[in-house]
Design a protein around this motif. Sequence first.
Motif, short mmCIF file in Angstrom:
data_model
loop_
_atom_site.label_atom_id
_atom_site.label_comp_id
_atom_site.label_asym_id
_atom_site.label_seq_id
_atom_site.Cartn_x
_atom_site.Cartn_y
_atom_site.Cartn_z
N LEU A 187 6.32 -1.97 -0.39
CA LEU A 187 7.58 -2.44 0.19
C LEU A 187 7.31 -3.67 1.04
CD1 LEU A 187 9.12 1.00 1.22
CD2 LEU A 187 9.69 -0.39 -0.78
N GLU A 188 6.99 -4.76 0.35
CA GLU A 188 6.61 -6.02 1.01
C GLU A 188 7.12 -7.17 0.15
OE1 GLU A 188 5.78 -8.80 3.17
OE2 GLU A 188 4.81 -7.00 4.01
N THR A 189 7.81 -8.12 0.79
CA THR A 189 8.38 -9.23 0.03
C THR A 189 7.48 -10.45 -0.01
OG1 THR A 189 9.57 -10.00 2.01
CG2 THR A 189 10.75 -8.50 0.51
N ASP A 190 6.56 -10.59 0.94
CA ASP A 190 5.66 -11.73 0.94
C ASP A 190 4.60 -11.55 -0.14
OD1 ASP A 190 2.77 -12.76 2.23
OD2 ASP A 190 4.44 -14.18 2.37
N PRO A 191 4.51 -12.47 -1.10
CA PRO A 191 3.58 -12.28 -2.22
C PRO A 191 2.13 -12.10 -1.80
CG PRO A 191 5.14 -14.04 -2.71
CD PRO A 191 5.34 -13.69 -1.27
N SER A 192 1.68 -12.92 -0.86
CA SER A 192 0.27 -12.83 -0.44
C SER A 192 -0.02 -11.49 0.20
CB SER A 192 -0.06 -13.96 0.53
OG SER A 192 0.04 -15.22 -0.10
N ARG A 193 0.86 -11.05 1.09
CA ARG A 193 0.64 -9.77 1.76
C ARG A 193 0.77 -8.61 0.79
NH1 ARG A 193 -2.18 -6.78 4.98
NH2 ARG A 193 -1.00 -5.24 6.17
N ALA A 194 1.75 -8.66 -0.10
CA ALA A 194 1.93 -7.58 -1.07
C ALA A 194 0.71 -7.44 -1.96
CB ALA A 194 3.18 -7.85 -1.92
N ARG A 195 0.19 -8.57 -2.44
CA ARG A 195 -0.98 -8.51 -3.32
C ARG A 195 -2.24 -8.13 -2.57
NH1 ARG A 195 1.29 -13.82 -6.07
NH2 ARG A 195 2.47 -12.91 -7.83
N GLU A 196 -2.31 -8.49 -1.29
CA GLU A 196 -3.45 -8.07 -0.48
C GLU A 196 -3.48 -6.54 -0.36
OE1 GLU A 196 -5.13 -8.62 4.11
OE2 GLU A 196 -3.17 -9.39 3.54
N LEU A 197 -2.35 -5.94 -0.07
CA LEU A 197 -2.28 -4.49 0.02
C LEU A 197 -2.56 -3.84 -1.33
CD1 LEU A 197 0.91 -4.16 2.25
CD2 LEU A 197 -1.43 -3.60 2.93
N ALA A 198 -2.05 -4.46 -2.38
CA ALA A 198 -2.27 -3.92 -3.72
C ALA A 198 -3.74 -3.96 -4.10
CB ALA A 198 -1.43 -4.69 -4.74
N ARG A 199 -4.40 -5.06 -3.80
CA ARG A 199 -5.83 -5.17 -4.15
C ARG A 199 -6.67 -4.14 -3.41
NH1 ARG A 199 -4.36 -10.80 -4.74
NH2 ARG A 199 -4.65 -11.30 -6.95
N ALA A 200 -6.32 -3.89 -2.16
CA ALA A 200 -7.06 -2.88 -1.40
C ALA A 200 -6.91 -1.51 -2.05
CB ALA A 200 -6.55 -2.85 0.03
N ALA A 201 -5.72 -1.22 -2.58
CA ALA A 201 -5.49 0.07 -3.23
C ALA A 201 -6.13 0.14 -4.60
CB ALA A 201 -3.98 0.32 -3.34
N LEU A 202 -6.22 -1.01 -5.27
CA LEU A 202 -6.74 -1.04 -6.64
C LEU A 202 -8.26 -1.02 -6.72
CD1 LEU A 202 -5.91 -1.37 -9.68
CD2 LEU A 202 -6.07 -3.85 -9.31
#
Length: 287
Positions: A187-202
């Motif tokens: 639940l994040e609209t900023d692309p850089s922040r969203a992908r940062e969180l996603a990469r940590a999970a992935l």
Amino acid sequence: MSTVQDTIGRYGIWSVGLRSEDPARQGERADAAAELESLGFGALWLGGSSAVHHAEPLLAATGRITVGTSIQSIWQHTAADTAARFADLERARPGRFLLGLGVSHAKLASQYRRPLAALASYLDELDAAGVPAERRVLAALGPKNLRLSRDRAAGAIPYLVTPEHTAEARETLGDAALLAPELKVVLETDPSRARELARAALAVYLGLPNYTNTFLRLGFTEADLTGGGSDRLIDAVFAWGTEDRIRERIDTYVKAGADHMALQLVTDGPREDLPREAWRRLASLLR
């Protein structure tokens, strides 16, 4: 449409935190499960190598929601013990538990040998012990496991997949079997922040060949699997952005053939957290 789909509805919540055994958080887990039921979710999927006994407290705290393991490793729990625990839970909470099974990964299970044959043998033992095929689902990625899900279970609960995989899985499963893929939501609209969180999970999954080989079969390249995952890969296996964009991404899986979506919230907290405000936001955007 399967009878399982009638029971669990369109959306469920996938959570490691709900599976936790921390006694200090028992009340919090029960309250969270009851709230998720009141928010309209049809199923709770217990992550983190869950087992049958993890479902009981959540079933006791709720009145109708289905609870499923996602997944129980066949290497960690014998079929005999699983069948006995299933029978006990069925007597106490009839019709509300789904046994999600999988073969885990060679890096995580020292016994890992001929996984497809081992899973089929495990299902044979469950059959003999009276665990109904319609009350179990399989964490299937490849075609052979998907066919096993179709023939020996209620259906499949693929983890970390794309809409393209969902379309292929639906073709393999046919119309009757349940298809309930997991999808991570940021639940994040900023692309850089969203992908940062996603990469940590992935990150942990990029070291597991069962997932990386599936990505390669789906047309991703080795380059997509480096550096924490390319933007292309992140955007394919996560839903992030505005509420409308997240809803559209979830709907893409449904249009590809998913009966039910097991939604995992990705936040900046530990996986064991219970992100209750985020779950409320998710429930609101799904209405």
